[in-house]
Design a protein around this motif. Sequence first.
Motif, PDB file in Angstrom:
ATOM      1  N   PHE A 142       0.840  -1.200   0.000  1.00 56.33           N
ATOM      2  CA  PHE A 142       0.000   0.000   0.000  1.00 56.33           C
ATOM      3  C   PHE A 142       0.872   1.245   0.000  1.00 56.33           C
ATOM      4  O   PHE A 142       1.893   1.293   0.691  1.00 56.33           O
ATOM      5  CB  PHE A 142      -0.891   0.001   1.250  1.00 56.33           C
ATOM      6  CG  PHE A 142      -1.616   1.302   1.500  1.00 56.33           C
ATOM      7  CD1 PHE A 142      -2.791   1.601   0.843  1.00 56.33           C
ATOM      8  CD2 PHE A 142      -1.115   2.231   2.401  1.00 56.33           C
ATOM      9  CE1 PHE A 142      -3.459   2.798   1.071  1.00 56.33           C
ATOM     10  CE2 PHE A 142      -1.764   3.427   2.660  1.00 56.33           C
ATOM     11  CZ  PHE A 142      -2.950   3.714   1.981  1.00 56.33           C
ATOM     12  N   MET A 143       0.482   2.240  -0.778  1.00 56.72           N
ATOM     13  CA  MET A 143       1.099   3.563  -0.723  1.00 56.72           C
ATOM     14  C   MET A 143      -0.004   4.601  -0.683  1.00 56.72           C
ATOM     15  O   MET A 143      -0.882   4.618  -1.569  1.00 56.72           O
ATOM     16  CB  MET A 143       2.004   3.803  -1.933  1.00 56.72           C
ATOM     17  CG  MET A 143       3.193   2.872  -2.038  1.00 56.72           C
ATOM     18  SD  MET A 143       4.310   3.252  -3.430  1.00 56.72           S
ATOM     19  CE  MET A 143       5.140   4.746  -2.808  1.00 56.72           C
ATOM     20  N   ASP A 144       0.009   5.457   0.342  1.00 56.19           N
ATOM     21  CA  ASP A 144      -1.014   6.499   0.380  1.00 56.19           C
ATOM     22  C   ASP A 144      -0.638   7.610  -0.590  1.00 56.19           C
ATOM     23  O   ASP A 144       0.444   7.618  -1.186  1.00 56.19           O
ATOM     24  CB  ASP A 144      -1.254   6.992   1.804  1.00 56.19           C
ATOM     25  CG  ASP A 144      -0.214   7.969   2.335  1.00 56.19           C
ATOM     26  OD1 ASP A 144       0.785   8.248   1.642  1.00 56.19           O
ATOM     27  OD2 ASP A 144      -0.394   8.459   3.476  1.00 56.19           O
ATOM     28  N   ASN A 145      -1.556   8.547  -0.760  1.00 58.48           N
ATOM     29  CA  ASN A 145      -1.351   9.547  -1.806  1.00 58.48           C
ATOM     30  C   ASN A 145      -0.155  10.445  -1.534  1.00 58.48           C
ATOM     31  O   ASN A 145       0.578  10.809  -2.463  1.00 58.48           O
ATOM     32  CB  ASN A 145      -2.617  10.391  -1.971  1.00 58.48           C
ATOM     33  CG  ASN A 145      -2.541  11.309  -3.169  1.00 58.48           C
ATOM     34  OD1 ASN A 145      -2.416  12.528  -3.028  1.00 58.48           O
ATOM     35  ND2 ASN A 145      -2.588  10.733  -4.354  1.00 58.48           N
ATOM     36  N   GLU A 146       0.085  10.780  -0.269  1.00 62.71           N
ATOM     37  CA  GLU A 146       1.240  11.616   0.053  1.00 62.71           C
ATOM     38  C   GLU A 146       2.542  10.894  -0.290  1.00 62.71           C
ATOM     39  O   GLU A 146       3.484  11.489  -0.819  1.00 62.71           O
ATOM     40  CB  GLU A 146       1.225  12.002   1.536  1.00 62.71           C
ATOM     41  CG  GLU A 146       0.175  13.030   1.906  1.00 62.71           C
ATOM     42  CD  GLU A 146       0.393  14.360   1.220  1.00 62.71           C
ATOM     43  OE1 GLU A 146       1.556  14.803   1.128  1.00 62.71           O
ATOM     44  OE2 GLU A 146      -0.591  14.955   0.756  1.00 62.71           O
ATOM     45  N   ALA A 147       2.594   9.593   0.025  1.00 59.92           N
ATOM     46  CA  ALA A 147       3.793   8.809  -0.305  1.00 59.92           C
ATOM     47  C   ALA A 147       3.997   8.745  -1.813  1.00 59.92           C
ATOM     48  O   ALA A 147       5.128   8.854  -2.314  1.00 59.92           O
ATOM     49  CB  ALA A 147       3.667   7.401   0.270  1.00 59.92           C
ATOM     50  N   LEU A 148       2.915   8.558  -2.554  1.00 57.73           N
ATOM     51  CA  LEU A 148       3.006   8.524  -4.017  1.00 57.73           C
ATOM     52  C   LEU A 148       3.505   9.862  -4.561  1.00 57.73           C
ATOM     53  O   LEU A 148       4.378   9.908  -5.440  1.00 57.73           O
ATOM     54  CB  LEU A 148       1.646   8.188  -4.617  1.00 57.73           C
ATOM     55  CG  LEU A 148       1.154   6.752  -4.428  1.00 57.73           C
ATOM     56  CD1 LEU A 148      -0.311   6.640  -4.822  1.00 57.73           C
ATOM     57  CD2 LEU A 148       1.996   5.786  -5.241  1.00 57.73           C
ATOM     58  N   LYS A 149       2.985  10.939  -4.025  1.00 55.66           N
ATOM     59  CA  LYS A 149       3.362  12.266  -4.530  1.00 55.66           C
ATOM     60  C   LYS A 149       4.844  12.564  -4.324  1.00 55.66           C
ATOM     61  O   LYS A 149       5.539  13.011  -5.240  1.00 55.66           O
ATOM     62  CB  LYS A 149       2.515  13.341  -3.844  1.00 55.66           C
ATOM     63  CG  LYS A 149       1.104  13.469  -4.385  1.00 55.66           C
ATOM     64  CD  LYS A 149       0.340  14.568  -3.655  1.00 55.66           C
ATOM     65  CE  LYS A 149      -1.050  14.743  -4.224  1.00 55.66           C
ATOM     66  NZ  LYS A 149      -1.841  15.762  -3.463  1.00 55.66           N
ATOM     67  N   ILE A 150       5.331  12.301  -3.097  1.00 56.03           N
ATOM     68  CA  ILE A 150       6.727  12.672  -2.846  1.00 56.03           C
ATOM     69  C   ILE A 150       7.683  11.765  -3.619  1.00 56.03           C
ATOM     70  O   ILE A 150       8.751  12.210  -4.060  1.00 56.03           O
ATOM     71  CB  ILE A 150       7.070  12.672  -1.329  1.00 56.03           C
ATOM     72  CG1 ILE A 150       7.043  11.264  -0.742  1.00 56.03           C
ATOM     73  CG2 ILE A 150       6.155  13.610  -0.566  1.00 56.03           C
ATOM     74  CD1 ILE A 150       7.620  11.199   0.668  1.00 56.03           C
TER      75      ILE A 150
END
Length: 469
Positions: A260-268
């Motif tokens: 799982f990757m949340d959106n903040e993790a994906l963005k950075i």
Amino acid sequence: MATKFNPVTPELVDELRKVVGDKYVKTDDDYLTAYQTDEEGNSYYFHKPEVVVFPGTTEEVAEIVKLANKYLVPLTPRSAGSGVACGAIPVYHGIVVELERMNKILKFDADNMYAVCQTGVLTGQLQEEARKHNLLYAGDPSSAESCQIGGNVANNAGGNKAVKYGTTRHQVYSLKVVTPTGDIVTLGARLQKCSTGLCLEQLLAGSEGTLGIITEVTVRLRPLPPYNFNMVCVFKTDEEAFALPNKILKAGIDPTSIEFMDNEALKITCKFLDMPMPHVDEGCDYVIVTVETFNEDELDRKMETLCDLAEANGSIDEFEADKRIWKLRKQFAEAARNLDKMFQTEDFVVPLDKIADITKQIPELRERYDLYCVTVAHIGDGNIHVLPLNVKKLSPEEWFEKIKAFHRDLFPRVYALGGKMSGEHGIGYKKLEEFAKCTPEGELKMIKAIKKALDPNNIMNPGKIVDMD
């Protein structure tokens, strides 16, 4: 137990040189500074050793340990230094035993599916050698290209394939170990079952260098499934994403990993890699599912079932992942480090049905402690990585105090749900206090009794897991 240690003397340094040779004993400040930390970026935790020693054989390791007992000097075993719990930091200074020279695959038996590795073999090197023979070494931490087998065993490293194959301890047949008093022992055997005495190789796995120094590991290898797919399921909410793993497992899909990757993790991470990915700008999360089979028709059926489950659970899109997806997942830690070298990597673990219960409490904790956090997770086994980042540039001392306050609130919530504070990174020095507070007294007594019995002078990686004082 010894609570005070002696300093490293010129006499001890001379004896160490007789064991390993002048070339492999380092006392100059540049070397010592390089070994004051592992992957920890907060200088609050740094401790400099007095000498770094590079043994080349198990026998040399044993002689070093005997000298540490003779002079009552603490020693810290170290593999690649890729840990994030301060497990390789020499809290009481003394000797760092750097094992990188012991880096050979001593035996690779493809027919019988096992390998014998020295402690300093890179995990990625073993994985690559296994693939050449259509075999799999299933230990797969995200740092596989830089971490070493001995360190993986000492910390019971987890990783991306733990859903199907278990953690590092499940890949171990036997260990060659130098005990805290300098004896050389072989624990375990290349057997499928054994009820003979205590399971000591499993005691050493995950002991973080506090009960001995691992010098050789005999690992199990597995057939490499020829068919596989990596599917990305895209969700608008964390809750929908976290409900998927149990449904996948109950459907008999038998995934190798569920990440799982949340959106903040994906963005950075997308920004760090300069690599745009679908739906990230829409505020979505990713669930990445890997399935491997020995039959192509079975693979197709499982892929179809997975898509149906994901859509029924609220997924707005499913697409087959290419190499970019795993690059995204495995480079996340570097993206976080690029923003903040003092970032904190939590790795608490809860039962699968409690993932949503704990993660929905994170926004409250973020607000209460004024933290910016991003989340990735091995949600197939309930191992959650919440990473607070020091974006406000607090001092090392201020950041330490803020994280301690966060832990005092977070970990009791994790334990109340039947979880534990570490799924794969270990306790080390960093979570010593928290472990003592959250662990039942009887369990702590057992751990300390084992430590005292095996390490009477407390010289083996003292200050990790439990405080013997």
